[in-house]
Design a protein around this motif. Sequence first.
Motif, PDB file in Angstrom:
ATOM      1  N   UNK A   1       0.840  -1.207   0.000  1.00 50.36           N
ATOM      2  CA  UNK A   1       0.000   0.000   0.000  1.00 50.36           C
ATOM      3  C   UNK A   1       0.871   1.251   0.000  1.00 50.36           C
ATOM      4  N   UNK A   2       1.986   1.225   0.723  1.00 45.34           N
ATOM      5  CA  UNK A   2       2.893   2.363   0.717  1.00 45.34           C
ATOM      6  C   UNK A   2       3.532   2.544  -0.658  1.00 45.34           C
ATOM      7  N   UNK A   3       3.885   1.432  -1.305  1.00 43.24           N
ATOM      8  CA  UNK A   3       4.457   1.514  -2.653  1.00 43.24           C
ATOM      9  C   UNK A   3       3.433   2.050  -3.649  1.00 43.24           C
ATOM     10  N   UNK A   4       2.190   1.611  -3.533  1.00 49.85           N
ATOM     11  CA  UNK A   4       1.148   2.081  -4.456  1.00 49.85           C
ATOM     12  C   UNK A   4       0.937   3.583  -4.339  1.00 49.85           C
ATOM     13  N   UNK A   5       1.055   4.108  -3.127  1.00 44.88           N
ATOM     14  CA  UNK A   5       0.926   5.558  -2.957  1.00 44.88           C
ATOM     15  C   UNK A   5       2.044   6.288  -3.708  1.00 44.88           C
ATOM     16  N   UNK A   6       3.256   5.740  -3.652  1.00 44.86           N
ATOM     17  CA  UNK A   6       4.373   6.352  -4.370  1.00 44.86           C
ATOM     18  C   UNK A   6       4.164   6.336  -5.876  1.00 44.86           C
ATOM     19  N   UNK A   7       3.482   5.305  -6.374  1.00 43.79           N
ATOM     20  CA  UNK A   7       3.291   5.144  -7.810  1.00 43.79           C
ATOM     21  C   UNK A   7       2.054   5.867  -8.326  1.00 43.79           C
ATOM     22  N   UNK A   8       1.291   6.462  -7.438  1.00 42.49           N
ATOM     23  CA  UNK A   8       0.045   7.125  -7.825  1.00 42.49           C
ATOM     24  C   UNK A   8       0.254   8.626  -7.978  1.00 42.49           C
ATOM     25  N   UNK A   9      -0.590   9.238  -8.768  1.00 47.57           N
ATOM     26  CA  UNK A   9      -0.509  10.669  -9.025  1.00 47.57           C
ATOM     27  C   UNK A   9      -0.695  11.451  -7.731  1.00 47.57           C
ATOM     28  N   UNK A  10       0.371  12.149  -7.311  1.00 45.20           N
ATOM     29  CA  UNK A  10       0.376  12.931  -6.071  1.00 45.20           C
ATOM     30  C   UNK A  10       0.017  12.080  -4.859  1.00 45.20           C
ATOM     31  N   UNK A  11       0.292  10.754  -4.957  1.00 47.39           N
ATOM     32  CA  UNK A  11       0.046   9.863  -3.837  1.00 47.39           C
ATOM     33  C   UNK A  11      -1.402   9.482  -3.634  1.00 47.39           C
ATOM     34  N   UNK A  12      -2.281   9.836  -4.597  1.00 45.89           N
ATOM     35  CA  UNK A  12      -3.713   9.528  -4.476  1.00 45.89           C
ATOM     36  C   UNK A  12      -4.006   8.244  -5.244  1.00 45.89           C
ATOM     37  N   UNK A  13      -4.487   7.221  -4.542  1.00 39.64           N
ATOM     38  CA  UNK A  13      -4.772   5.945  -5.173  1.00 39.64           C
ATOM     39  C   UNK A  13      -6.065   6.002  -5.972  1.00 39.64           C
ATOM     40  N   UNK A  14      -6.053   5.382  -7.164  1.00 43.12           N
ATOM     41  CA  UNK A  14      -7.250   5.297  -7.993  1.00 43.12           C
ATOM     42  C   UNK A  14      -7.911   3.938  -7.774  1.00 43.12           C
ATOM     43  N   UNK A  15      -9.175   3.919  -7.450  1.00 40.04           N
ATOM     44  CA  UNK A  15      -9.892   2.683  -7.164  1.00 40.04           C
ATOM     45  C   UNK A  15      -9.874   1.748  -8.359  1.00 40.04           C
ATOM     46  N   UNK A  16      -9.517   0.490  -8.106  1.00 37.04           N
ATOM     47  CA  UNK A  16      -9.563  -0.535  -9.143  1.00 37.04           C
ATOM     48  C   UNK A  16      -8.400  -0.514 -10.112  1.00 37.04           C
ATOM     49  N   UNK A  17      -7.448   0.370  -9.916  1.00 35.69           N
ATOM     50  CA  UNK A  17      -6.308   0.456 -10.831  1.00 35.69           C
ATOM     51  C   UNK A  17      -5.018   0.266 -10.042  1.00 35.69           C
ATOM     52  N   UNK A  18      -4.381  -0.899 -10.204  1.00 33.91           N
ATOM     53  CA  UNK A  18      -3.146  -1.182  -9.475  1.00 33.91           C
ATOM     54  C   UNK A  18      -1.975  -0.561 -10.228  1.00 33.91           C
ATOM     55  N   UNK A  19      -1.280   0.410  -9.632  1.00 34.85           N
ATOM     56  CA  UNK A  19      -0.182   1.069 -10.340  1.00 34.85           C
ATOM     57  C   UNK A  19       1.094   0.223 -10.418  1.00 34.85           C
ATOM     58  N   UNK A  20       1.151  -0.898  -9.675  1.00 34.00           N
ATOM     59  CA  UNK A  20       2.327  -1.772  -9.737  1.00 34.00           C
ATOM     60  C   UNK A  20       2.231  -2.597 -11.019  1.00 34.00           C
ATOM     61  N   UNK A  21       3.196  -2.498 -11.938  1.00 36.82           N
ATOM     62  CA  UNK A  21       3.133  -3.261 -13.190  1.00 36.82           C
ATOM     63  C   UNK A  21       2.957  -4.750 -12.935  1.00 36.82           C
ATOM     64  N   UNK A  22       2.078  -5.378 -13.730  1.00 36.01           N
ATOM     65  CA  UNK A  22       1.735  -6.783 -13.519  1.00 36.01           C
ATOM     66  C   UNK A  22       2.940  -7.708 -13.643  1.00 36.01           C
TER      67      UNK A  22
END
Length: 439
Positions: free
Chosen positions: A99-120
């Motif tokens: 979850x901490x990594x996903x925040x880093x990969x999201x635009x301005x740290x905001x997570x988008x529902x249903x979209x995993x920013x970690x490459x598959x």
Amino acid sequence: METSILVVDPQKLGNITFTETKTDLIEEWNIEYAEGKDYQSLKRAAEEIVNTDTPVAFPTETVYGLGADATRSSAVKAIFAAKGRPSDNPLIVHVHSLSQLRELLSDKGVLQTGNDPIPAIYRPLIERFWPGPLTIILPVPENTTLAPEVTAGLLTFGARMPRSILALSLLRLCGRPLAGPSANASTRPSPTAAEHVYDDLQGRIHTIVDGGPCEVGVESTVVDGLSSPPSILRPGGVTVEQLRQCPGWENVTVGYKDKQEGGASKPRAPGMKYRHYSPKAEVVLFEAGATKPGKEEVTRKRRVGIIRTESWKPALGLTGGSTTVTDTNGQTNGTSRPHATPSIPTDAPSRLSNLLRSVIQHQIPHAQRHTLDSSDTDVWDIDLGAETEAVARGLFSALRELDKKGVEVIFVEGIDDTTGDDIAAAVMNRLRKAAEIRV
């Protein structure tokens, strides 16, 4: 500034609890801290990271890291200043959870529902190797919260989740992703014990968290899954064969060289461009199977160091029956104690509990002094043994110990890295970067 060493016993931190998941991902863990000196010391280190720009040294399972808030430029710049590190050498970011990594990969740290920013492409590696000695290369989001100094101007950055419970707990306590290169002066051998950090960075940082000797002894493997085919940018604690057993990684290639790449281009990962892992003494590396140095070569210097692994005899068999003096090495700060973890419930998910229960019983390598007959040469001899894992754990310590003895040259017996053993490949990669002469 004054530098303090805070000894923290991971067994006294508290109890780890898990939430059952099908994937056993590390984000599903928690620790109930036990009040006491160890928790207070770690909390003090975390507060220093949050409230100051001065980086804190901390143990991981690979080597000791020098950590600062990866989202704050002033703090990241302080890492480069403390190490004397070139500004175009990127830093690895350490996280405690997905979850901490996903925040880093999201635009301005905001997570988008249903979209995993970690490459598959990385999912199989994360499930198998995290937490552990593996760094993955990820895209920098357009509106990143990372300080620009972390990436050194690249469009990608490296991230990993360390296996050390002290590192994970420090990350949780400070609530920040940590930029964390090895906690040594730039170009010096990487630190695998707290006193190695003290030797290099005394007066440059305030705090060193001492959790005992490191388990692996060489840095993490760095992989790039954004390229086609995927590639290994730095060998380390995860092997090529292990990677090739993961879906999408069957054809992973080797993308590093065993020497400084030089040139004007920026390195894609740490360790790819500049001289690394070097003691003050000249290092002469004898590749596996090469003829060992003879007496004439050894006696050209007054003080000589030898690091041997498989076939070389003590002091190369040159002592002729002279007296051998065992040096106690003067190790302090508890680095000979076991590396252990807090108590873990017996019903915890097996993969993670086995990783975090890892207990390492080993000590810093000791040197033996030999005086050669009919010469004024003193030889300081260190035997790391034939086991590759033991060589990896002891290599950087051995280089540093021989520097303390004031040797002028270090002859190193290399190990065979052509058998598919990637820990051996990592060891030889570091030695080739440290060596001035290869035989």
